[in-house]
Design an enzyme around this catalytic site. Structure first.
Site, PDB file in Angstrom:
ATOM      1  N   ASP A 226       4.609   0.408  -7.475  1.00  0.00           N
ATOM      2  CA  ASP A 226       4.510   0.308  -6.020  1.00  0.00           C
ATOM      3  C   ASP A 226       3.838   1.584  -5.524  1.00  0.00           C
ATOM      4  O   ASP A 226       3.171   2.251  -6.302  1.00  0.00           O
ATOM      5  CB  ASP A 226       5.883   0.084  -5.380  1.00  0.00           C
ATOM      6  N   HIS A 249       0.463   1.431  -6.178  1.00  0.00           N
ATOM      7  CA  HIS A 249      -0.226   0.869  -5.015  1.00  0.00           C
ATOM      8  C   HIS A 249      -0.853   1.967  -4.167  1.00  0.00           C
ATOM      9  O   HIS A 249      -1.242   1.717  -3.029  1.00  0.00           O
ATOM     10  CB  HIS A 249       0.739   0.044  -4.168  1.00  0.00           C
TER      11      HIS A 249
END
Length: 403
Positions: A226, A249
């Protein structure tokens, strides 16, 4: 003549005796209190009470040591209450239990709340904090109502240093700062969360930096699934200096403007190596019909991209579909955002596009590119843009930005 010389010598000696200070020895040297918690030595017995007792005894200006070669079972919530001006040294391992029933709904596994001037560190570099998150990732894959804790939360605190520790397998986010905390330093940190099953280590943000100021992340390595670092609503004066993010991310502002008047400002990122990320850096804001978003004075300087899908991305339709955003365009205010000294090569996923810049249609988009030399794996590299003056932005735009 002899008498006069003797008088001069004696007078000089007397004067020196009056003017030269005598350094008195201190009566005693005050030593810092030191405590080593006992460990039961097995994962079934909770060592949290023993650690809490050590903090209570030695936390006020003292030292607490988790010795090398020892593993302490963190089966219940560990609070640093009383650790004022303390030095918490982790040379061994703190390992959380994987009791999903107990941890479900807990905000954190380790809480640093209302603390002033604490060091949480490893002097030797052998210190480990293990969130033991595999069971949580597997359960969450089939039950997204599972409310997993953050591994370490710093809130309402000042002057906290976290240094030279290896964090692994957070069940959810690794670190968060909030509660108007200030002067927080994370240095020489490694975070690692990779699933050993087909279920990914979902939501394992490296840092969620929320309502806090003067937060620094320096010399960090992150492998997760993430955001590597997320700059959340209320963060101000945040520095990320020298970081490598793999599989993440990206270094992301947001998401902002879902329900409130969200602001992120004064963020500086430098010397970032972004490997196989969905994006290297980005900004995420909700469209119209939600809250409001303000992003100002954010600089990304010196970013090397290695097989990341986008080198940069601005999303002004976050959390919604294109038809909704067409009728409810974003009113976000994005000003003084700089993308400087970007290099490397993106992945083939969106080739030849290296960046996707979808600025708010009814807001502002004061962004600036300089020394952008990101390459694509095939074709001629392009930057997709929407709602932007490419001349003032310093980038050659191709229409078609989305998201």
């Amino acid at each position: 003549m002899y008498q006069l010389s003797l008088f001069v010598i004696l007078f000089a000696a007397f004067t020196d005796a009056l003017t030269t200070p005598t350094l008195a020895k201190p009566d005693r040297v005050v030593k810092r209190a030191a405590c080593t918690p006992t460990s039961a030595g097995n994962s079934a017995t909770d060592d949290t009470p023993s650690i809490a007792a050590a903090i209570s005894s030695c936390g006020n200006g003292g030292t607490i040591v988790i010795p090398a070669g020892k593993t302490y079972a963190i089966n219940t919530y560990l609070e640093f209450t009383g650790c004022s001006n303390c030095d918490f040294q982790i040379e061994g391992t703190l390992k959380a239990s994987n009791d999903l029933t107990y941890w479900n709904g807990k905000s954190a596994m380790i809480s640093v709340s209302g603390i002033t001037n604490a060091k949480i560190r490893s002097l030797t570099g052998t210190g480990v904090i293990d969130g033991n998150g595999q069971a949580a990732w597997d359960k969450f894959a089939s039950d997204n109502t599972l409310d997993r804790p953050t591994l370490m939360v710093i809130t309402k605190s000042t002057g906290i240093i976290v240094d030279n520790i290896y964090f692994k397998d957070a069940p959810n986010v690794f670190h968060s700062t909030s509660g108007n905390s200030k002067n927080i330093l994370y240095s020489n940190i490694e975070l690692y969360a990779v699933s050993n099953s087909s279920n990914v280590a979902q939501n394992t943000d490296g840092w969620d930096i929320g309502a806090s100021s003067y937060v620094t992340v320096k010399n960090a390595t992150v492998t997760n699934d993430d955001d590597c670092v997320a700059f959340k609503p209320g963060c101000s004066y945040v520095t990320v200096d020298t970081i490598t993010c793999t599989g993440s991310h990206g270094l992301s502002v947001g998401s902002l403007g879902k329900t409130n008047a969200d602001v992120v400002e004064h963020v500086y990122v430098t010397n970032a190596n972004m490997v196989t990320s969905t994006k290297a850096v980005g900004i995420k804001t909700y469209p119209g019909g939600y809250g409001t978003a303000t992003v100002r004075n954010v600089t990304y300087d010196g970013v090397v991209v290695s097989s990341s899908d986008y080198a940069a991305q601005i999303q002004s339709c976050y959390g919604q579909k294109a038809d909704y955003c067409s009728s409810n365009p974003s009113t976000a205010n994005i000003t003084d955002v700089y993308f400087k000294n970007f290099s490397g090569t993106t992945s083939k996923k969106y080739a030849p596009t290296t960046a996707n810049i979808n600025c708010p249609a009814k807001g502002t988009c004061g962004i600036h590119f300089s020394k952008w030399s990101v390459k694509t794996t095939s074709g001629t590299a392009q930057v997709l843009c929407a709602n932007i003056d490419s001349a003032s932005a310093g980038i050659t735009c191709t229409s078609g930005a989305s998201g």
